[in-house]
Enzyme design. Structure first.
Site, PDB file in Angstrom:
ATOM      1  N   ARG A 241       0.910  -1.333   0.000  1.00  0.00           N
ATOM      2  CA  ARG A 241       0.005   0.146   0.024  1.00  0.00           C
ATOM      3  C   ARG A 241       0.763   1.118   0.249  1.00  0.00           C
ATOM      4  NH1 ARG A 241      -4.222   0.208   4.840  1.00  0.00           N
ATOM      5  NH2 ARG A 241      -2.421   0.287   5.845  1.00  0.00           N
ATOM      6  N   TYR A 242       2.027   1.164   0.753  1.00  0.00           N
ATOM      7  CA  TYR A 242       2.995   2.205   0.627  1.00  0.00           C
ATOM      8  C   TYR A 242       4.042   1.962  -0.357  1.00  0.00           C
ATOM      9  CZ  TYR A 242       0.395   3.052   5.242  1.00  0.00           C
ATOM     10  OH  TYR A 242      -0.439   3.258   5.944  1.00  0.00           O
TER      11      TYR A 242
ATOM     12  N   ARG B 227       7.403  -0.153   1.143  1.00  0.00           N
ATOM     13  CA  ARG B 227       7.457  -1.377   2.153  1.00  0.00           C
ATOM     14  C   ARG B 227       5.962  -2.222   1.860  1.00  0.00           C
ATOM     15  NH1 ARG B 227       6.411   3.770   3.763  1.00  0.00           N
ATOM     16  NH2 ARG B 227       4.656   4.412   5.058  1.00  0.00           N
TER      17      ARG B 227
ATOM     18  N   CYS C 166      -3.017 -16.991  15.880  1.00  0.00           N
ATOM     19  CA  CYS C 166      -2.643 -16.082  16.873  1.00  0.00           C
ATOM     20  C   CYS C 166      -2.642 -16.897  17.994  1.00  0.00           C
ATOM     21  CB  CYS C 166      -3.744 -15.015  16.907  1.00  0.00           C
ATOM     22  SG  CYS C 166      -3.427 -13.987  15.495  1.00  0.00           S
TER      23      CYS C 166
ATOM     24  N   CYS D 168      -8.254 -11.310  19.733  1.00  0.00           N
ATOM     25  CA  CYS D 168      -8.678 -10.094  19.949  1.00  0.00           C
ATOM     26  C   CYS D 168      -9.964  -9.775  19.419  1.00  0.00           C
ATOM     27  CB  CYS D 168      -7.671  -8.956  19.470  1.00  0.00           C
ATOM     28  SG  CYS D 168      -6.032  -9.430  19.928  1.00  0.00           S
TER      29      CYS D 168
ATOM     30  N   CYS E 117     -10.326  -7.524  16.319  1.00  0.00           N
ATOM     31  CA  CYS E 117      -9.128  -7.767  15.226  1.00  0.00           C
ATOM     32  C   CYS E 117      -9.373  -7.277  13.855  1.00  0.00           C
ATOM     33  CB  CYS E 117      -8.647  -9.112  15.111  1.00  0.00           C
ATOM     34  SG  CYS E 117      -7.300  -9.341  13.687  1.00  0.00           S
TER      35      CYS E 117
ATOM     36  N   ARG F 110      -8.087  -7.891  11.062  1.00  0.00           N
ATOM     37  CA  ARG F 110      -8.036  -9.042  10.063  1.00  0.00           C
ATOM     38  C   ARG F 110      -8.898 -10.149  10.569  1.00  0.00           C
ATOM     39  NH1 ARG F 110      -2.058  -8.085  10.038  1.00  0.00           N
ATOM     40  NH2 ARG F 110      -2.033  -6.015   9.072  1.00  0.00           N
TER      41      ARG F 110
ATOM     42  N   ASP G 125     -10.162   0.221  13.937  1.00  0.00           N
ATOM     43  CA  ASP G 125     -10.867   0.370  12.712  1.00  0.00           C
ATOM     44  C   ASP G 125     -12.264   0.116  12.789  1.00  0.00           C
ATOM     45  OD1 ASP G 125      -8.366   0.739  11.382  1.00  0.00           O
ATOM     46  OD2 ASP G 125      -7.871  -1.107  11.678  1.00  0.00           O
TER      47      ASP G 125
ATOM     48  N   ASP H  74      -6.443   4.730  10.489  1.00  0.00           N
ATOM     49  CA  ASP H  74      -6.210   4.095   9.292  1.00  0.00           C
ATOM     50  C   ASP H  74      -7.276   4.433   8.470  1.00  0.00           C
ATOM     51  OD1 ASP H  74      -4.676   2.817   7.789  1.00  0.00           O
ATOM     52  OD2 ASP H  74      -3.918   1.112   9.366  1.00  0.00           O
TER      53      ASP H  74
ATOM     54  N   LYS I  56      -2.226   5.400   7.236  1.00  0.00           N
ATOM     55  CA  LYS I  56      -2.467   5.849   8.363  1.00  0.00           C
ATOM     56  C   LYS I  56      -2.420   7.525   8.397  1.00  0.00           C
ATOM     57  CE  LYS I  56       0.315   2.167  10.462  1.00  0.00           C
ATOM     58  NZ  LYS I  56       0.656   1.539   9.119  1.00  0.00           N
TER      59      LYS I  56
END
Ligand code: SF4
Length: 412
Positions: free
Chosen positions: A137-138, A141, A150, A154, A157, A159, A318, A355, A362
């Site tokens: 996206r950037y 990177r 995981c 959470c 999350c 994702r 998010d 975001d 961000k």
């Protein structure tokens, strides 16, 4: 074992005293697993094997489960699986429905309510993926998704469409294609391994992956995003640290939200990573009734420094489907930033970001410190509200001409 046993009728301690209490380090202890031998308890494989993953286990360990939690736990495996390591479970206060640890990992029925503006992929990652499992996206990177697993899950999350595979996303990273894209793209100088949690891989697998990336000449910098030091500090073994150390420059971003997550075990694990020369940063998510409180957040950032971790970001939560009950307001986020900047060590002050929904990346959000600015001078205020004038340098033409009229932005 430490428990925050304050009831709603208890008096709040004064802010300074509360700050000091929150900053104390405690051990999670063995709690419900007091009969388990130390060798097992300290073995990360044992912790993973004995995770709490079903309603029956949860009810047995926590008879104080509310009807909202019970109903949601029954449904959890269709949305985002339930999993909590025994170690992390010991940090939950069963007597407090609003326990900040409990809210992060125990499902609530509100997860099944989706507002029209909520999304399954709020950061638009899938639409920025040149190959599956790689987000570019950037410009310089990439985000390299290595697993959908995981140690614990959470409830907010970003994702959750992908992690735990509860929705049938069926994520299968293809390392060869992902690495090949990075090799063919010389603009990529920074690779962030995330998921899921890359530190669930064996030392050998991590060594192999990091080695493959290190062999690409234009990859300067490697990062790991992980919540393992918080959920499973037993995983941070000396052997793992020795493996990671081979691949410098390597940074690690941890994810901690509340000072109670920073136990003695976590502090020791982070110390081992820091001793391996790995710079550590933290990313928090601003969460309602978890850390949307200036004293909690100040204790958290100061305690992170005690653990040799630089508080890096506070994320506005998010717009993930079913997360409204956990989202604090942007206004609260700005107030928290106002309470930190100037009031504590600069190293302790993270950047608060949103975001941008749909994949805008961000965007930093901050209290206003520049009150006005023109070609001659800048009017600023400090953390105490005092106003100062700074004469602009000769080439100080404003970078952006003010718009003639403000247009209503088009919502993504
Ligand atoms: S550890 Fe990270 S990837 Fe895993 S469930 Fe939590 S927020 Fe999601």
């Amino acid at each position: 074992m430490h428990r925050e046993t304050k009831s709603a009728t208890d008096e709040e301690p004064p802010a300074g005293h509360r700050l000091q209490l929150l900053k104390q380090f405690h051990s999670a202890g063995r709690g419900f697993w007091h009969n388990v031998p130390a060798a097992d308890w300290n073995d990360w494989h044992w912790q993973l094997k004995h995770r709490i993953t079903t309603l029956e286990q949860l009810q047995r360990l926590m008879p104080t489960l509310t009807p909202e939690e019970q109903a949601a736990t029954q449904l959890a495996n269709h949305k985002l699986a339930l999993a909590i390591t025994p170690y992390f479970f010991n940090l939950i206060d069963p007597a407090n429905e609003r326990c900040p640890i409990r809210r992060q990992v125990i499902p609530r029925i509100e997860e099944t309510h989706t507002a029209p503006w909520e999304m399954t992929d709020p950061c638009g990652e899938d639409s920025h993926s040149p190959v599956p499992g790689l987000v570019h996206r950037y410009p310089d990177r990439v985000l390299f998704l290595v697993t959908d697993r995981c140690a614990s899950y959470c409830r907010y999350c970003t994702r959750s469409r992908l992690v735990s595979n509860a929705t049938g996303y069926d994520f299968h990273p293809d390392f060869e294609r992902q690495i090949d894209y990075i090799r063919r793209t010389p603009a990529v100088r920074d690779v962030l391994l995330s998921g899921g949690d890359p530190l669930l891989f064996s030392d050998e697998k991590l060594d192999y992956l990091l080695g493959r990336l290190r062999a690409i000449p234009h990859v300067e910098f490697l990062r790991l995003g992980t919540r393992i030091p918080i959920f499973l500090p037993q995983r941070i073994t000396s052997a793992l640290c020795a493996t990671l150390k081979k691949h410098h420059p390597l940074f690690i971003s941890i994810h901690s939200n509340h000072p109670r997550e920073l136990t003695m075990e976590t502090r020791d694990a982070l110390g081992r990573l820091a001793d391996a020369g790995i710079p550590l940063g933290n990313q928090s998510v601003l969460l309602r009734h978890v850390n949307d409180d200036a004293t909690v957040m100040k204790a958290h950032v100061q305690k992170l420094l005690l653990c040799r971790v630089k508080p890096h970001y506070i994320y506005q939560c998010d717009l993930i489907a079913g997360s409204a009950h956990l989202r604090a307001s942007v206004r609260q986020g700005i107030e928290i930033m106002e309470s930190l900047r100037g009031h504590t060590t600069g190293y302790a002050v993270p950047t608060y970001v949103i975001d941008a929904p749909g994949g805008g990346g961000k965007v930093p959000v901050s209290p206003e410190y520049v009150l006005s600015r023109n070609a001659d001078r800048v009017i600023i205020r400090n953390y105490e509200g005092k106003i100062f004038e700074y004469p602009e340098a000769q080439d100080g033409t404003p970078l952006f001409a003010p718009p003639k009229e403000i247009e209503e932005p088009e919502l993504v």
